[in-house]
Write a protein that holds these residues in place. Structure first.
Motif, PDB file in Angstrom:
ATOM      1  N   LEU B  97       0.821  -1.137  -0.094  1.00 21.52           N
ATOM      2  CA  LEU B  97      -0.012   0.063   0.038  1.00 21.52           C
ATOM      3  C   LEU B  97       1.058   1.325  -0.003  1.00 21.52           C
ATOM      4  CD1 LEU B  97      -3.076   0.436   0.092  1.00 21.52           C
ATOM      5  CD2 LEU B  97      -2.927   0.858   2.348  1.00 21.52           C
ATOM      6  N   GLY B  98       2.313   1.016   0.495  1.00 21.14           N
ATOM      7  CA  GLY B  98       2.975   2.394   0.449  1.00 21.14           C
ATOM      8  C   GLY B  98       3.161   2.918  -0.954  1.00 21.14           C
ATOM      9  N   VAL B  99       3.185   2.355  -1.957  1.00 22.77           N
ATOM     10  CA  VAL B  99       3.335   2.786  -3.117  1.00 22.77           C
ATOM     11  C   VAL B  99       2.516   3.758  -3.602  1.00 22.77           C
ATOM     12  CG1 VAL B  99       3.562   2.156  -5.723  1.00 22.77           C
ATOM     13  CG2 VAL B  99       4.243   0.680  -4.059  1.00 22.77           C
ATOM     14  N   MET B 100       1.180   4.058  -2.983  1.00 25.11           N
ATOM     15  CA  MET B 100       0.418   4.984  -2.955  1.00 25.11           C
ATOM     16  C   MET B 100       0.767   6.039  -2.730  1.00 25.11           C
ATOM     17  SD  MET B 100      -2.568   4.006  -4.166  1.00 25.11           S
ATOM     18  CE  MET B 100      -3.646   2.281  -4.531  1.00 25.11           C
ATOM     19  N   GLY B 101       1.777   6.250  -1.655  1.00 25.32           N
ATOM     20  CA  GLY B 101       2.195   7.531  -1.174  1.00 25.32           C
ATOM     21  C   GLY B 101       3.309   8.086  -2.200  1.00 25.32           C
ATOM     22  N   LEU B 102       3.678   7.437  -2.993  1.00 18.56           N
ATOM     23  CA  LEU B 102       4.614   7.975  -4.250  1.00 18.56           C
ATOM     24  C   LEU B 102       3.753   8.361  -5.522  1.00 18.56           C
ATOM     25  CD1 LEU B 102       7.610   5.351  -4.075  1.00 18.56           C
ATOM     26  CD2 LEU B 102       7.545   7.838  -3.337  1.00 18.56           C
ATOM     27  N   ALA B 103       2.752   7.407  -5.734  1.00 21.67           N
ATOM     28  CA  ALA B 103       2.142   7.419  -7.168  1.00 21.67           C
ATOM     29  C   ALA B 103       0.429   7.307  -7.190  1.00 21.67           C
ATOM     30  CB  ALA B 103       2.543   6.406  -7.923  1.00 21.67           C
ATOM     31  N   GLY B 104      -0.016   7.471  -5.920  1.00 16.55           N
ATOM     32  CA  GLY B 104      -1.524   7.489  -5.547  1.00 16.55           C
ATOM     33  C   GLY B 104      -2.123   8.390  -6.406  1.00 16.55           C
ATOM     34  N   HIS B 105      -1.789   9.738  -6.885  1.00 16.25           N
ATOM     35  CA  HIS B 105      -2.353  10.803  -7.469  1.00 16.25           C
ATOM     36  C   HIS B 105      -2.268  10.167  -8.929  1.00 16.25           C
ATOM     37  CE1 HIS B 105       2.322  11.307  -7.479  1.00 16.25           C
ATOM     38  NE2 HIS B 105       2.037  11.860  -8.767  1.00 16.25           N
ATOM     39  N   LEU B 106      -1.785   9.196  -9.352  1.00 13.81           N
ATOM     40  CA  LEU B 106      -1.749   8.742 -10.864  1.00 13.81           C
ATOM     41  C   LEU B 106      -2.880   7.981 -11.203  1.00 13.81           C
ATOM     42  CD1 LEU B 106       1.972   7.731 -11.448  1.00 13.81           C
ATOM     43  CD2 LEU B 106       0.882  10.068 -11.803  1.00 13.81           C
ATOM     44  N   VAL B 107      -3.591   7.577 -10.261  1.00 14.94           N
ATOM     45  CA  VAL B 107      -4.970   6.775 -10.521  1.00 14.94           C
ATOM     46  C   VAL B 107      -6.208   7.618  -9.698  1.00 14.94           C
ATOM     47  CG1 VAL B 107      -4.137   4.601 -10.598  1.00 14.94           C
ATOM     48  CG2 VAL B 107      -4.790   5.480  -8.056  1.00 14.94           C
TER      49      VAL B 107
END
Lengths: 181, 181
Positions: B97-107
DNA sequence: TTTTTGTACTCAAATATTTGAATACAAAAA
DNA sequence: TTTTTGTATTCAAATATTTGAGTACAAAAA
């Protein structure tokens, strides 16, 4: 397995060398949710390049190996957003200290207490470290754009995790000291 | 790596078949701090037997493979208590889920919200599951002998972990919904 | 000026974990 | 009575992670 996608996510923000990606895992934002060694990062980047998810620009450096600046490709970007859109499972818990719950009584209680005190100290230090990552956001907390909010929330997750460990250590130490008294 | 020592710790309490050890990891006390597949357990027991840390008594069953009841040896017991006496490090965090912190704004933010809501539900269920392990202890909580107290405390760690996740999900969902409003 | 720290990448081996398939019977449920 | 669930173990392959060694230079600190 999120190593691939964490690397893609870093590169989606800016091109980086393998060295810099590894540094993000060791000291930067990556450190609060994914552990990866430098060797793992280099190996994964090589694989990702072969598969077309990233490309690199080689910067020649006299007397030593080229420095490679990696960027995400359209394909890699697609893989990243596809992956983010799919549900992900929580990582399995693996915690050495748990063995104490089965066999702690086979060693003196001082050993158990010492170990939990050590852990407490460790997590206190981790709280400080993770909070540093949040400093930039903590100030204008009520006006973060979504991109920054997401990062802030993941850091918050890291802070909570470490703080919860500290709280548990306190609870456990109190209970054990009470019981052996 | 605690797989070996978790198995030794189970066997220090009572002799068990590989099947039963695997069940402890999947459904029993093991589930709150270490994940191991059945194949891993069988492989590790074979290795442990070859190294002299455990022995087994084969129980022949007509028409199929022997059932093997494993017990810890004096050597295995020594290895276990030695290991417990040495300081152990926290397990590295690895959280998709941590990946959302880097790239959550891309979805779309709906994807992020849906994912956190899913996580919330998962951890709510986990709280219930782990609490079941604690039922036996929760009643006479103030008169536990050390052996039971240690187990109770590790279960408490598991409960806290799951509850903290739920709390974070609530915090995160509120912040995101506020921000996208 | 020597040593340490930081930048930057590669290779190899060992260990751990995951995934998938297979065998075989008993007991319980549909 | 057929199917599903539970008991009980083994083998093989793929993937992921850890550990350790090695190369090479620049910059900063001792």
């Amino acid at each position: 397995m999120a190593l691939k996608h964490t690397i893609l996510a870093f590169l989606s923000r800016q091109p980086l060398s393998g060295y810099d990606v590894a540094k993000e895992f060791a000291l930067g934002f990556g450190s609060c949710f994914w552990k990866a060694s430098q060797q793992q990062v280099y190996a994964e980047l090589t694989k990702l390049e072969q598969q077309g998810s990233v490309t690199y620009e080689a910067i020649s450096q006299l007397g030593r190996l080229d420095k490679k600046i990696y960027s995400i490709t359209t394909q890699g970007y697609q893989e990243l957003t596809d992956w983010l859109t799919k549900p992900c499972e929580p990582t399995a818990i693996r915690e050495d200290l748990g063995v104490m719950g089965l066999a702690g009584h086979l060693v003196p209680s001082e050993v158990v207490i010492r170990e939990i005190e050590r852990r407490r100290q460790l997590h206190v230090e981790m709280v400080q470290q993770v909070k540093k990552l949040d400093e930039h956001f903590a100030q204008h907390i009520n006006s973060l754009e979504l991109k920054d909010l997401y990062m802030h929330l993941i850091i918050r997750r890291g802070i909570r995790y470490q703080e919860d460990w500290v709280a548990w250590c306190n609870e456990a130490l109190q209970a054990i000291k009470q019981a052996v008294k």
